[in-house]
Design an enzyme around this catalytic site. Structure first.
Site, PDB file in Angstrom:
ATOM      1  N   LEU A 162      -6.825   2.433   2.788  1.00  0.00           N
ATOM      2  CA  LEU A 162      -6.917   1.168   2.308  1.00  0.00           C
ATOM      3  C   LEU A 162      -7.047   1.043   1.001  1.00  0.00           C
ATOM      4  O   LEU A 162      -7.584   2.100   0.141  1.00  0.00           O
ATOM      5  CB  LEU A 162      -8.318   0.752   2.767  1.00  0.00           C
ATOM      6  N   HIS A 176      -5.618  -4.400   0.861  1.00  0.00           N
ATOM      7  CA  HIS A 176      -6.418  -4.430   2.238  1.00  0.00           C
ATOM      8  C   HIS A 176      -7.583  -5.097   2.016  1.00  0.00           C
ATOM      9  O   HIS A 176      -8.071  -5.860   2.655  1.00  0.00           O
ATOM     10  CB  HIS A 176      -6.682  -3.036   3.016  1.00  0.00           C
ATOM     11  N   GLN A 178       5.911   2.234  15.537  1.00  0.00           N
ATOM     12  CA  GLN A 178       6.684   1.581  14.386  1.00  0.00           C
ATOM     13  C   GLN A 178       7.103   2.568  13.528  1.00  0.00           C
ATOM     14  O   GLN A 178       7.714   2.031  12.719  1.00  0.00           O
ATOM     15  CB  GLN A 178       5.755   0.609  13.874  1.00  0.00           C
ATOM     16  N   GLN A 222       7.128  -8.899   8.188  1.00  0.00           N
ATOM     17  CA  GLN A 222       6.208  -8.983   9.243  1.00  0.00           C
ATOM     18  C   GLN A 222       5.249  -9.951   9.386  1.00  0.00           C
ATOM     19  O   GLN A 222       5.046 -10.394  10.547  1.00  0.00           O
ATOM     20  CB  GLN A 222       5.199  -7.674   8.788  1.00  0.00           C
ATOM     21  N   VAL A 240      -1.326  -8.358  -3.536  1.00  0.00           N
ATOM     22  CA  VAL A 240      -2.270  -7.910  -4.664  1.00  0.00           C
ATOM     23  C   VAL A 240      -1.160  -6.827  -5.479  1.00  0.00           C
ATOM     24  O   VAL A 240      -0.632  -6.122  -4.882  1.00  0.00           O
ATOM     25  CB  VAL A 240      -3.548  -7.110  -4.360  1.00  0.00           C
ATOM     26  N   ARG A 277       1.921   3.423   0.577  1.00  0.00           N
ATOM     27  CA  ARG A 277       2.917   4.508   0.220  1.00  0.00           C
ATOM     28  C   ARG A 277       3.018   4.576  -1.253  1.00  0.00           C
ATOM     29  O   ARG A 277       3.774   5.836  -1.635  1.00  0.00           O
ATOM     30  CB  ARG A 277       4.267   4.151   0.809  1.00  0.00           C
TER      31      ARG A 277
HETATM   32  O1  PAF Z   1       0.881  -3.787   8.052  1.00  0.00           O
HETATM   33  C1  PAF Z   1       0.408  -2.746   8.515  1.00  0.00           C
HETATM   34  O2  PAF Z   1      -0.292  -2.112   8.208  1.00  0.00           O
HETATM   35  C2  PAF Z   1       0.790  -2.436  10.179  1.00  0.00           C
HETATM   36  O3  PAF Z   1       2.191  -2.886  10.181  1.00  0.00           O
HETATM   37  C3  PAF Z   1       0.039  -3.235  11.091  1.00  0.00           C
HETATM   38  C4  PAF Z   1       0.242  -4.830  11.010  1.00  0.00           C
HETATM   39  C5  PAF Z   1      -1.301  -2.859  10.993  1.00  0.00           C
HETATM   40  C6  PAF Z   1       0.534  -2.842  12.530  1.00  0.00           C
HETATM   41  O4  PAF Z   1       0.376  -1.450  12.697  1.00  0.00           O
END
Ligand code: PAF
EC number: 6.3.2.1
Length: 283
Positions: free
Chosen positions: A36, A40, A64, A156, A179, A190
């Site tokens: 985080l 976040h 994913q 997303q 942010v 990342r």
């Molecule tokens: O954005 C993310 O961190 C991920 O793609 C999510 C939405 C938590 C799904 O795993």
């Protein structure tokens, strides 16, 4: 602030959220993969402005990630994440194992059309199937009133909105502004992969995108503007540009001049892939 309660089973998550709902409390969810950062935490703050209780899921979702991607090295730092959630005032952290989310025999995949086509999907073909499947599961498990997603992952956000609309999932989706650090670099887990010299280059991504969005809104030809942006990224030190593309802000269909737009990009800095996006101001 109190430390958030930590649960790792769907049963415990459901029991807690059901108790809150029986008490008439409004519940928000912030889905995350952990590691985080301030981005976040801003989502948690926005959630708490509109909800009585906030659930944050921390789950590095294997479905994913493509086999060639960074699932194994993705940063995992639960103790630090829980400290940050305590400071932010989140009430519940849901930290399921891979087995809890995908038990043996799991065989379902959700594939969203519309805004998921192109952009990320051209380079990460199964990414949004993984995201949509895990987000649908999280919403069915937690049954929040609303969920907050960052505009940093703009495609997303559009895909999750489409998912909820198409499957009648009763969860309102709130989009939250990206942010950025003092130089405009979008916060991302990342970014932890980048050294100091790479960070200096990474910070040019938003500069080039803002400049290009400005050029588009004042009439520069779209193909010329996006091509120039890709060249500018390479000159700045990016190794490879996956895309720089102008799209309609809600559907992500091709952008039409004089309509609301978004300029989105993905580019590689060494072995790290960065994404960002900015609004195309209307002329
Ligand atoms: O954005 C993310 O961190 C991920 O793609 C999510 C939405 C938590 C799904 O795993």
């Amino acid at each position: 602030m109190n430390a958030p309660t930590v649960v790792d089973s769907v049963a415990a998550l459901r029991a807690q959220v059901q108790d809150w709902r029986r008490a008439g409390l409004r519940v928000a969810m912030v889905p995350t993969m952990g590691a985080l950062h301030d981005g976040h935490i801003s989502l948690v703050r926005i959630a708490l402005e509109q909800a009585d209780r906030c659930v944050v899921s921390i789950f590095v979702n294997p479905t994913q990630f493509a086999p060639t991607e960074d699932l194994d090295k993705y940063p995992r730092q639960l103790a630090r994440d829980l400290d940050r959630l305590r400071e932010a005032g989140a009430h519940l952290a849901f930290t399921p194992s891979v087995g809890e989310m995908y038990p043996a025999g799991f065989a379902t995949k959700i594939s969203v059309g519309g805004p998921s086509s192109g952009l990320e999907t051209d380079f990460r073909p199964s990414f949004f199937d993984g995201v949509a499947t895990v987000v649908a599961k999280l919403f069915l498990q937690a049954a929040p009133d609303f969920a907050v997603f960052g505009e940093k992952d703009y495609q997303q956000l559009c895909v999750v909105r489409q998912l909820c609309r198409d499957l009648d999932l009763p969860v309102e989706i709130v989009g939250a502004p990206t942010v950025r650090d003092a130089h405009g670099l979008a916060m991302s887990s990342r970014n932890a992969y980048l050294g100091e010299a790479e960070l200096d280059v990474a910070r040019l991504l938003n500069v080039i995108l803002r400049r290009t969005a400005g050029a588009l809104s004042t009439g520069t030809d779209e193909a010329a503007a996006t091509e120039d942006a890709a060249k500018a990224l390479i000159s700045a030190g990016f190794r490879k540009v996956d895309y720089v593309a102008a799209r309609a802000s809600v559907t992500l269909a091709p952008w039409q001049r004089n309509r609301g737009g978004r300029l989105l990009a993905a580019a590689w800095l060494g072995t790290t892939r960065l994404i960002d996006n900015v609004e195309i101001p209307s002329a």
